[in-house]
Structure formats: C-alpha cells, structure tokens
Enzyme design. Structure first.
Site, PDB file in Angstrom:
ATOM      1  NE  ARG A 140      -0.710   0.451   4.963  1.00  0.00           N
ATOM      2  CZ  ARG A 140      -0.412   1.626   5.517  1.00  0.00           C
ATOM      3  NH1 ARG A 140      -0.652   2.745   4.862  1.00  0.00           N
ATOM      4  NH2 ARG A 140       0.146   1.674   6.717  1.00  0.00           N
ATOM      5  CG  HIS A 141       0.972   5.787  -1.837  1.00  0.00           C
ATOM      6  ND1 HIS A 141       1.070   6.860  -0.973  1.00  0.00           N
ATOM      7  CD2 HIS A 141       1.690   6.120  -2.935  1.00  0.00           C
ATOM      8  CE1 HIS A 141       1.824   7.796  -1.523  1.00  0.00           C
ATOM      9  NE2 HIS A 141       2.211   7.380  -2.721  1.00  0.00           N
ATOM     10  N   PRO A 142       1.796   4.858   1.430  1.00  0.00           N
ATOM     11  CG  PRO A 142       3.823   5.931   1.840  1.00  0.00           C
ATOM     12  CD  PRO A 142       3.128   5.051   0.835  1.00  0.00           C
ATOM     13  CB  THR A 143       0.714   9.773   1.845  1.00  0.00           C
ATOM     14  OG1 THR A 143       1.194   9.683   0.502  1.00  0.00           O
ATOM     15  CG2 THR A 143       1.883   9.837   2.808  1.00  0.00           C
ATOM     16  CG  PHE A 177      -2.705   4.072  -4.054  1.00  0.00           C
ATOM     17  CD1 PHE A 177      -3.394   4.970  -4.856  1.00  0.00           C
ATOM     18  CD2 PHE A 177      -1.458   3.634  -4.464  1.00  0.00           C
ATOM     19  CE1 PHE A 177      -2.837   5.443  -6.048  1.00  0.00           C
ATOM     20  CE2 PHE A 177      -0.897   4.091  -5.642  1.00  0.00           C
ATOM     21  CZ  PHE A 177      -1.583   4.992  -6.450  1.00  0.00           C
TER      22      PHE A 177
END
Length: 383
Positions: free
Chosen positions: A227-230, A234
């Site tokens: 996953r995307h951290p921000t 996502f």
C-alpha cells in the site's frame, strides 16, 4: 525517418548494469555504441545466468545492437586504437571506481583538453566527490544506504531489497538524462561536459513520499507492504482467485469505488470520507473491502471498477506480464536476432515512443566479445 541520435557515436566502457542500461537506451534512440571490453572475459554479465546454449540471456538483453571491441588500455597498441576512437566519439561512458580512468590518463581533466567537444558520462556508487567517493558499491548497497530497503516489505518485517535492480537502473536513467542534456548544451556552446551520476544520489531522488514524511514529521517512515503510505485505498486486495490492485487516489475515485463494490455508506462515513481519515483507518477499510471482494474472482471486480473509471489491474507474474496484450501492442517484447548459429533471446522493447523514431519488430544481435574489431578498425580508416 531518422532516429534522434543517428549521428552520435558512444564509446561505452561500462559493465554490468547501470552504464549498459544507459548505453542501451541511447542505442535505442539511434546512437552508434561501441562497447570497449576487457580482453579475455569482457563484461562481467557474459558470465551471468540464465544461459541459452552457453550464452548469457542477461548480457544479450542489455547489450543488443552494440559493437564489441576488446582493448587493454594499459598497452600502447590498444591505447593507440582507443585514442583514435576518442577522436571520432561524441560521448564516452564509464562506471569504474572514481580515479581509475585518471590513472590510465583518460579521466575528464585529461580528455577535455584533447577533445573539448567530448561528453564524459560517469556512473558510480557514491559519485566523484564527497568523503566516500572512492568506495565500491553494488545495487543492494545503495538500496540499503539510500533508505529504499527501510520502506520496502511488510510492516514489522525485515528490510527487503526491491526485486528489480533499481539502484543500477535509476542511475542509468539519470545518466541518460544527463548525457542528453549535455548534448543539447553542446549544440549551443560547442563544449562538452562531465556528467557525474552517483547511484546513492539517484536513490534519494526517487523517494518522493519518504523524503516528505521524514522532513515534515522528523520520523522515519517504515514499510507498508503493497500500500501507498499517504493515499488510501491504494493497495493490493484479495479476490476469490488471487490478488488485484485498487488505486483510488482521491475522494471522487473513492466514491466511485464504493459504488462499484455496492458499499455506498462508506463514502459518507466520517472514518473514510477524506483521504486523511482513510489513511488513519486503513486496516479497517481494507477488511471491509476484502469482505466484499473475496466473494468474486478478479476479472469480475476489474470489470466493475473499470466501468466506473477506478484504476485497477491484476497482479501478474512476469510470464503473464510479457503476454499482456497491451504490452505486446506497444512492441515491448521483442526477439533478439541471433548471430549465425547462435541462440535466440527475447528482450524488452523501447518504451520511448517518438513520432520520428521508427518502431522495430526485433532487436539487433548482441556481439560476441571482440567480434567487431575488424569492422571498427575499418570504420576508423574511413574517417
């Protein structure tokens, strides 16, 4: 049509990956690349598996279309040949440890006096300046030093190297950028330039969210798996037959995702109504989404999401990726023409699509060590 670099000649002293990746890209753009190799063994990757009929697929897929000549730059005879090549060259590329070319008398300070229009491209682990300029490095070293491994892998797990050799490849991309910029500058000034690329620098340059998080919060970001951290959601998600990805990068896409999954209430739930809230509740949101997606196979959900304009796709292995119809339609999987009696290979195509650059349906062959010596010497005589 002519390729953008049809009139450019490159002397490529690089080996393994970062430098050869750059010279392969420049060859794709039309440059004549003369690969200068060590006598006897040549580029290290000639000995890298996998092999087909005794020849390295790794080497063939990185060095197709380049001409090979073996030169020992410590002998007068071969230095004389190299000097003649320098006089005809536009660019020289090297990825030796800083100082190695200077000891041979072919460093930037020496060459710019003799060949003021020459562009000198160097790629190394830590660059040609700084307290650790002389240290050796490989891809894994700069992935570790540059912070990439600290944010790769699953939360709570050990540091993980990115599967592709991005330490080398990204440095090769920046070397290509720098050389092309120097060529453009030379058109205006008539003068060559030195392009100094450090693999470690290149790793720092690509860590967009990690740099932002570390500098804005004074906390080191950790691994977040797929996953995307921000941005949320996502990440990868499970369907009944495997993994697929959902990339809902804004509130409007999240609302469309909720419609696609028949979860309309989530779009207005305060825990998920904004990206900030979704990031704070990322694990809960994933459980709620997967409770639905596990009911059907990936193709069902991909069709539903694409119908609503939500970016998505299957997680494919490399065999599947190389058979992807979109990849094939863009000429991104090409045969490498075999030498007479030699094995056939397959290589990636050219991702740089330019209207004036002819598309090809096969790659030229990768030369055997020193195979092109006579042709190169004959070309020198013509000049």
């Amino acid at each position: 049509m002519t390729a953008p670099l049809d009139d450019i000649t490159i002397l490529d002293l690089t080996h393994v990956l970062a430098g050869p990746f750059a010279s392969a890209t420049l060859a794709d753009l039309g440059a004549r690349v003369i690969k200068v190799e060590r006598p006897g063994t040549g580029d290290d990757t000639r000995a890298f598996p996998p092999f087909v009929e005794g020849e390295s697929a790794y080497y063939a897929t990185l060095n197709h279309g380049k001409k090979s000549i073996a030169l020992d730059l410590k002998t007068d005879t071969d230095r004389a040949i190299f000097d003649r090549l320098l006089a005809r060259a536009d660019i020289v590329l090297e990825n030796f440890r800083p100082g190695a070319m200077d000891k041979l008398g072919y460093g930037w300070d020496d060459l710019r006096k003799r060949y003021p229009r020459l562009i000198y491209g160097a790629v190394s682990g830590f660059g040609h300046t700084g307290p650790e300029a002389g240290k050796p490095a490989y891809d894994m070293v700069v992935q570790a030093r540059g912070g990439v491994m600290s944010i790769t892998g699953e939360e709570g797990g050990p540091p993980v190297r990115v599967g592709a050799s991005i330490g080398d490849i990204v440095a090769g991309m920046y070397l290509t950028e720098g050389v092309l910029a120097a060529l453009y500058q030379r058109e205006r000034t008539g003068q060559g330039a030195k392009v100094d690329i450090a693999m470690l620098d290149a790793q720092i340059a690509i860590l967009e969210h990690a740099v932002a998080i570390a500098t804005a919060t004074a906390r080191a970001p950790g691994p977040t798996g797929a996953r995307h951290p921000t941005i949320t959601p996502f990440s990868t998600f499970r369907a009944s037959d495997g993994f697929f990805v959902i990339a809902a990068g804004n509130d409007a896409l999240f609302r469309k995702l909720c419609t696609s999954l028949d979860l309309p209430a989530l779009a207005d739930d305060p825990k998920f109504a904004t990206n900030k809230a979704r990031c704070e509740n990322v694990h809960l949101l994933k459980r709620l989404i997967e409770a639905v997606t596990l009911e059907h196979p990936r193709d069902h959900w991909i069709a539903a999401l694409e119908a609503n304009g939500v970016p998505t796709g299957r997680v494919q292995n490399m065999v599947e990726a190389l058979e992807d119809p979109q990849v094939l339609a863009r000429n991104m999987v090409l045969p490498v023409a075999p030498r007479a009696g030699g094995p056939a290979f397959t290589a990636a195509g050219n991702p740089i699509k330019i209207s004036t650059l002819p598309e090809i349906d096969s790659r030229p062959q990768a030369s055997a060590l020193d195979e092109d010596r006579e042709a190169i010497l004959a070309w020198l005589e013509e000049g």
